[in-house]
Write a protein that holds these residues in place. Structure first.
Motif, PDB file in Angstrom:
ATOM      1  N   LEU A 149       0.846  -1.214   0.000  1.00 40.69           N
ATOM      2  CA  LEU A 149       0.000   0.000   0.000  1.00 40.69           C
ATOM      3  C   LEU A 149       0.878   1.260   0.000  1.00 40.69           C
ATOM      4  N   ILE A 150       1.883   1.281   0.871  1.00 38.91           N
ATOM      5  CA  ILE A 150       2.748   2.466   0.962  1.00 38.91           C
ATOM      6  C   ILE A 150       3.523   2.645  -0.345  1.00 38.91           C
ATOM      7  N   ALA A 151       4.093   1.555  -0.879  1.00 40.04           N
ATOM      8  CA  ALA A 151       4.878   1.641  -2.124  1.00 40.04           C
ATOM      9  C   ALA A 151       4.023   2.227  -3.250  1.00 40.04           C
ATOM     10  N   ASP A 152       2.831   1.673  -3.450  1.00 42.12           N
ATOM     11  CA  ASP A 152       1.991   2.085  -4.575  1.00 42.12           C
ATOM     12  C   ASP A 152       1.504   3.523  -4.409  1.00 42.12           C
ATOM     13  N   THR A 153       1.104   3.876  -3.179  1.00 38.24           N
ATOM     14  CA  THR A 153       0.520   5.206  -2.953  1.00 38.24           C
ATOM     15  C   THR A 153       1.598   6.287  -3.001  1.00 38.24           C
ATOM     16  N   PHE A 154       2.735   5.996  -2.388  1.00 41.04           N
ATOM     17  CA  PHE A 154       3.861   6.938  -2.404  1.00 41.04           C
ATOM     18  C   PHE A 154       4.295   7.172  -3.856  1.00 41.04           C
ATOM     19  N   PHE A 155       4.419   6.091  -4.624  1.00 40.35           N
ATOM     20  CA  PHE A 155       4.868   6.208  -6.016  1.00 40.35           C
ATOM     21  C   PHE A 155       3.863   7.018  -6.839  1.00 40.35           C
ATOM     22  N   GLU A 156       2.584   6.736  -6.677  1.00 42.98           N
ATOM     23  CA  GLU A 156       1.572   7.386  -7.531  1.00 42.98           C
ATOM     24  C   GLU A 156       1.353   8.867  -7.194  1.00 42.98           C
ATOM     25  N   PHE A 157       1.397   9.216  -5.913  1.00 46.81           N
ATOM     26  CA  PHE A 157       0.988  10.572  -5.533  1.00 46.81           C
ATOM     27  C   PHE A 157       2.135  11.490  -5.117  1.00 46.81           C
ATOM     28  N   ASN A 158       3.292  10.921  -4.792  1.00 46.10           N
ATOM     29  CA  ASN A 158       4.340  11.754  -4.212  1.00 46.10           C
ATOM     30  C   ASN A 158       5.637  11.778  -5.014  1.00 46.10           C
ATOM     31  N   LEU A 159       5.752  10.966  -6.040  1.00 44.67           N
ATOM     32  CA  LEU A 159       7.042  10.880  -6.732  1.00 44.67           C
ATOM     33  C   LEU A 159       6.944  11.299  -8.188  1.00 44.67           C
ATOM     34  N   ASP A 160       5.849  11.958  -8.581  1.00 41.06           N
ATOM     35  CA  ASP A 160       5.661  12.255 -10.001  1.00 41.06           C
ATOM     36  C   ASP A 160       6.627  13.303 -10.541  1.00 41.06           C
ATOM     37  N   SER A 161       7.260  14.100  -9.668  1.00 37.46           N
ATOM     38  CA  SER A 161       8.180  15.116 -10.190  1.00 37.46           C
ATOM     39  C   SER A 161       9.611  14.568 -10.329  1.00 37.46           C
ATOM     40  N   PHE A 162       9.803  13.299 -10.035  1.00 37.17           N
ATOM     41  CA  PHE A 162      11.146  12.704 -10.098  1.00 37.17           C
ATOM     42  C   PHE A 162      11.297  11.811 -11.331  1.00 37.17           C
ATOM     43  N   SER A 163      12.558  11.616 -11.749  1.00 36.03           N
ATOM     44  CA  SER A 163      12.824  10.676 -12.842  1.00 36.03           C
ATOM     45  C   SER A 163      12.549   9.258 -12.330  1.00 36.03           C
ATOM     46  N   ALA A 164      12.435   8.307 -13.250  1.00 36.63           N
ATOM     47  CA  ALA A 164      12.164   6.920 -12.857  1.00 36.63           C
ATOM     48  C   ALA A 164      13.265   6.406 -11.926  1.00 36.63           C
ATOM     49  N   GLU A 165      14.493   6.781 -12.240  1.00 38.68           N
ATOM     50  CA  GLU A 165      15.627   6.326 -11.413  1.00 38.68           C
ATOM     51  C   GLU A 165      15.560   6.906 -10.004  1.00 38.68           C
ATOM     52  N   GLU A 166      15.278   8.205  -9.937  1.00 40.75           N
ATOM     53  CA  GLU A 166      15.174   8.856  -8.612  1.00 40.75           C
ATOM     54  C   GLU A 166      14.006   8.270  -7.817  1.00 40.75           C
ATOM     55  N   ALA A 167      12.891   8.045  -8.510  1.00 36.48           N
ATOM     56  CA  ALA A 167      11.710   7.505  -7.820  1.00 36.48           C
ATOM     57  C   ALA A 167      12.024   6.126  -7.240  1.00 36.48           C
ATOM     58  N   GLU A 168      12.719   5.319  -7.988  1.00 34.81           N
ATOM     59  CA  GLU A 168      13.097   3.985  -7.479  1.00 34.81           C
ATOM     60  C   GLU A 168      13.943   4.107  -6.231  1.00 34.81           C
ATOM     61  N   ALA A 169      14.890   5.054  -6.259  1.00 38.55           N
ATOM     62  CA  ALA A 169      15.771   5.229  -5.095  1.00 38.55           C
ATOM     63  C   ALA A 169      14.968   5.730  -3.892  1.00 38.55           C
ATOM     64  N   LEU A 170      14.017   6.648  -4.154  1.00 38.39           N
ATOM     65  CA  LEU A 170      13.223   7.209  -3.054  1.00 38.39           C
ATOM     66  C   LEU A 170      12.288   6.172  -2.428  1.00 38.39           C
ATOM     67  N   LEU A 171      11.977   5.143  -3.176  1.00 37.99           N
ATOM     68  CA  LEU A 171      11.146   4.079  -2.601  1.00 37.99           C
ATOM     69  C   LEU A 171      11.905   3.250  -1.573  1.00 37.99           C
ATOM     70  N   GLY A 172      13.236   3.307  -1.631  1.00 35.25           N
ATOM     71  CA  GLY A 172      14.043   2.550  -0.655  1.00 35.25           C
ATOM     72  C   GLY A 172      13.602   1.090  -0.645  1.00 35.25           C
ATOM     73  N   PRO A 173      13.456   0.490   0.525  1.00 33.75           N
ATOM     74  CA  PRO A 173      13.070  -0.921   0.597  1.00 33.75           C
ATOM     75  C   PRO A 173      11.677  -1.201   0.048  1.00 33.75           C
ATOM     76  N   TYR A 174      10.829  -0.138  -0.025  1.00 38.12           N
ATOM     77  CA  TYR A 174       9.469  -0.360  -0.537  1.00 38.12           C
ATOM     78  C   TYR A 174       9.471  -0.776  -2.010  1.00 38.12           C
ATOM     79  N   LEU A 175      10.593  -0.541  -2.698  1.00 39.87           N
ATOM     80  CA  LEU A 175      10.711  -0.989  -4.089  1.00 39.87           C
ATOM     81  C   LEU A 175      10.481  -2.498  -4.185  1.00 39.87           C
ATOM     82  N   TYR A 176      10.785  -3.199  -3.100  1.00 35.48           N
ATOM     83  CA  TYR A 176      10.674  -4.661  -3.099  1.00 35.48           C
ATOM     84  C   TYR A 176       9.422  -5.134  -2.346  1.00 35.48           C
TER      85      TYR A 176
END
Ligand SMILES: CC(C)(COP(=O)(O)OP(=O)(O)OC[C@H]1O[C@@H](n2cnc3c(N)ncnc32)[C@H](O)[C@@H]1OP(=O)(O)O)[C@@H](O)C(=O)NCCC(=O)NCCS
Length: 165
Positions: free
Chosen positions: A19-46
């Motif tokens: 839930l946190i991974a999907d919601t954070f990615f969809e609503f809070n990371l849209d101004s970042f590049s795909a690479e930056e967004a992946e890094a900002l997800l930290g462990p939630y990427l997995y």
């Protein structure tokens, strides 16, 4: 029926991570590049990984002195993390936005903070969530700030505060 209940790490950690991974990615990371967004997800990427080490790491980053879960029909639909007087994070699953779930989680948190003797709650809002917190009576306490998340700098937040009556 929607229930607000204490988060149970054994039962909820995997669903909360997704839930946190999907919601954070969809609503809070849209101004970042795909690479930056992946890094900002930290462990939630997995979050969907079956590797027990990934799941252990995710459970450890969700852990906090206060964690509330919102559940409906057996599904986890919201997670709030914090400690007395300070909100760490709040996520409601996208398909359940604008149904009052975020407000109900915050009501429960505020009640608990009052009972613990706190006179105010502070938080660092994502830009997306600022109008939501304003509806709940929070006010901007400074200008926007940038913070580092999982070692990645440049994430903008808005410090906000509400005095508890
Ligand atoms: C912010 C968030 C938690 C709000 O959850 P929610 O369950 O949709 O919010 P609610 O339905 O309880 O809304 C409460 C009030 O805020 C308003 N509101 C909610 N989201 C809003 C938005 N994006 N813009 C303007 N107002 C909003 C609602 O209309 C409602 O007002 P009302 O009670 O006067 O009618 C949810 O949108 C979310 O998870 N966002 C992505 C993650 C995020 O940014 N979290 C914050 C981390 S600090």
């Amino acid at each position: 029926m929607l229930t607000i209940r204490p988060y149970d790490p054994d039962r909820d950690a995997r669903a909360a991570g997704i839930l946190i991974a999907d919601t954070f990615f969809e609503f809070n990371l849209d101004s970042f590049s795909a690479e930056e967004a992946e890094a900002l997800l930290g462990p939630y990427l997995y979050a969907r990984s079956d590797d027990p080490l990934h799941q252990k790491l995710i459970a450890s980053v969700i852990d906090a002195p206060i964690v509330w879960a919102a559940e409906e029909a057996g599904d986890l639909v919201g997670v709030l993390r914090g400690r007395p007087g300070r909100l760490h994070s709040l996520f409601v699953a996208a398909e359940h936005h604008r149904r009052g779930i975020g407000r109900r989680l915050m009501d429960r948190f505020e009640e608990q903070c009052r009972a613990a003797g706190c006179r105010a709650i502070t938080l660092a809002a994502t830009p997306y969530a600022v109008p939501f917190y304003q509806r709940l009576g929070y006010r901007k306490s400074t200008g926007p700030r940038t913070m580092t998340i999982f070692g990645v700098p440049g994430f903008t937040t808005q410090p906000m505060k509400k005095r508890l009556g």
